[in-house]
Design an enzyme around this catalytic site. Sequence first.
Site, PDB file in Angstrom:
ATOM      1  N   GLU A 155       0.813  -1.215   0.000  1.00 53.88           N
ATOM      2  CA  GLU A 155       0.000   0.000   0.000  1.00 53.88           C
ATOM      3  C   GLU A 155       0.848   1.266   0.000  1.00 53.88           C
ATOM      4  O   GLU A 155       0.567   2.199  -0.751  1.00 53.88           O
ATOM      5  CB  GLU A 155      -0.929   0.031   1.229  1.00 53.88           C
ATOM      6  CG  GLU A 155      -1.705   1.346   1.288  1.00 53.88           C
ATOM      7  CD  GLU A 155      -2.777   1.431   2.353  1.00 53.88           C
ATOM      8  OE1 GLU A 155      -2.799   0.589   3.269  1.00 53.88           O
ATOM      9  OE2 GLU A 155      -3.589   2.363   2.255  1.00 53.88           O
TER      10      GLU A 155
ATOM     11  N   ASP B 208      -0.544  -5.067   3.076  1.00 54.35           N
ATOM     12  CA  ASP B 208      -0.905  -3.845   3.796  1.00 54.35           C
ATOM     13  C   ASP B 208      -0.191  -3.891   5.142  1.00 54.35           C
ATOM     14  O   ASP B 208      -0.482  -4.753   5.976  1.00 54.35           O
ATOM     15  CB  ASP B 208      -2.427  -3.757   4.004  1.00 54.35           C
ATOM     16  CG  ASP B 208      -2.819  -2.386   4.545  1.00 54.35           C
ATOM     17  OD1 ASP B 208      -1.920  -1.642   4.989  1.00 54.35           O
ATOM     18  OD2 ASP B 208      -4.015  -2.059   4.525  1.00 54.35           O
TER      19      ASP B 208
ATOM     20  N   ILE C 196      -0.260  -1.915   7.768  1.00 48.28           N
ATOM     21  CA  ILE C 196      -1.228  -1.741   8.868  1.00 48.28           C
ATOM     22  C   ILE C 196      -2.598  -1.561   8.226  1.00 48.28           C
ATOM     23  O   ILE C 196      -2.852  -0.557   7.562  1.00 48.28           O
ATOM     24  CB  ILE C 196      -0.907  -0.524   9.763  1.00 48.28           C
ATOM     25  CG1 ILE C 196       0.521  -0.598  10.316  1.00 48.28           C
ATOM     26  CG2 ILE C 196      -1.930  -0.444  10.910  1.00 48.28           C
ATOM     27  CD1 ILE C 196       0.911   0.562  11.243  1.00 48.28           C
ATOM     28  N   ASP C 197      -3.451  -2.546   8.398  1.00 50.21           N
ATOM     29  CA  ASP C 197      -4.826  -2.388   7.912  1.00 50.21           C
ATOM     30  C   ASP C 197      -5.670  -2.038   9.133  1.00 50.21           C
ATOM     31  O   ASP C 197      -5.714  -2.785  10.112  1.00 50.21           O
ATOM     32  CB  ASP C 197      -5.328  -3.678   7.257  1.00 50.21           C
ATOM     33  CG  ASP C 197      -6.686  -3.463   6.602  1.00 50.21           C
ATOM     34  OD1 ASP C 197      -6.883  -2.393   5.978  1.00 50.21           O
ATOM     35  OD2 ASP C 197      -7.562  -4.324   6.737  1.00 50.21           O
TER      36      ASP C 197
ATOM     37  N   THR D  81      -5.602   1.642   9.925  1.00 52.30           N
ATOM     38  CA  THR D  81      -4.723   2.719  10.411  1.00 52.30           C
ATOM     39  C   THR D  81      -5.480   3.712  11.294  1.00 52.30           C
ATOM     40  O   THR D  81      -4.922   4.215  12.273  1.00 52.30           O
ATOM     41  CB  THR D  81      -4.036   3.427   9.219  1.00 52.30           C
ATOM     42  OG1 THR D  81      -3.277   2.451   8.517  1.00 52.30           O
ATOM     43  CG2 THR D  81      -3.102   4.525   9.668  1.00 52.30           C
TER      44      THR D  81
ATOM     45  N   ASP E   6      -5.841  -4.642   0.907  1.00 53.81           N
ATOM     46  CA  ASP E   6      -6.747  -4.787   2.054  1.00 53.81           C
ATOM     47  C   ASP E   6      -7.374  -6.185   2.078  1.00 53.81           C
ATOM     48  O   ASP E   6      -7.760  -6.663   3.152  1.00 53.81           O
ATOM     49  CB  ASP E   6      -7.882  -3.755   1.975  1.00 53.81           C
ATOM     50  CG  ASP E   6      -7.391  -2.309   2.083  1.00 53.81           C
ATOM     51  OD1 ASP E   6      -6.628  -2.035   3.014  1.00 53.81           O
ATOM     52  OD2 ASP E   6      -7.771  -1.477   1.236  1.00 53.81           O
TER      53      ASP E   6
END
Length: 301
Positions: free
Chosen positions: A80, A98, A100-101, A103, A240
């Site tokens: 991402e 990703d 950090i999905d 955030t 995601d």
Amino acid sequence: MATKSNDVETSALGLDDIHETLIEIAYKAGDIITGALPATNGAGSKKNSADLVTEYDRAVEKMISTTLAEKYPHYKFHGEETYDPAHPLTDDPTFIVDPIDGTVNFVHSFPCACVSLGFAVKRIPVVGVVFNPFNQTLYSAVRGRGAFMNRTTRLPLKGESLEPLSGLSNALISVEWGSERCGKNWDTKLRTFARLGQTKDNGGAMVRSMRSMGSAALNLCAAAAGTIDLYWEGGCWEWDVCAGWVILTEAGGIIVDGNPGNWQASLEGRRYLAARASPQAIGQKDIVEEFWSHIEGRLEY
Ligand code: IPD
Ligand code: CA
């Protein structure tokens, strides 16, 4: 063990090794995420104040891409935070990540965020690892081998005791607000949310309730676990959903287009409707069709 499914040959790709590597990376990423102290007002905005990126998103992605490049120099990387629209996803074996999905949750210390590590071949997700370090829950799957929580608990959690899906009025569903807050897609979402919640006498589906976990990957894992029945979203991206996709489908769930009519969602389609497993698939297609019939408008990306 070699795996040949109808549409993708994976036996030469070392999926077991990739699965183990992604799990190791997920735990390392988890340490960075839980060791971070993000400030609610210190996050950078991408598109707007609901679409955030922090130094930690970038640091986690850097750690992941560096580790993967060393171990698998021949496979592509699609993350991402380094995504460049000039280099879209291809059919080549690719890590889709990703860092950090969730955030927004992360920034607010709301303990519902994860690292989402997928691997796709010909745009078909074949390995998925999702780790929420705040509750130390790991979800993982390799295509053709089942899906697991914390490595040993097979998904869905109820196993043979899982109840058949029996329509939207008995369903707990997940939806997301997303970060696009005006225009046709926003309108479609709001009108659809209203209809889903409304009583049947008024043309609604009267779902039991709606949840928003703030992470597409964790929504898909909840559907894989069977703790939610359906998840609908428009606007999120391949990073995601890639990892959660394998976990959900290996747990017997399905993922279809977020707009009515198309039974095969596309990884880059940005519109998804996921349904949990159901014994002998009873009610699975029916609940998808029921959901589609309550969509007010169309999602367009
Ligand atoms: C977001 C989350 C959220 C979804 C958004 C995504 P991020 O990802 O998955 O649930 O509604 O569409 O962008 O920004 O936290 O990586
Ligand atoms: Ca992210």
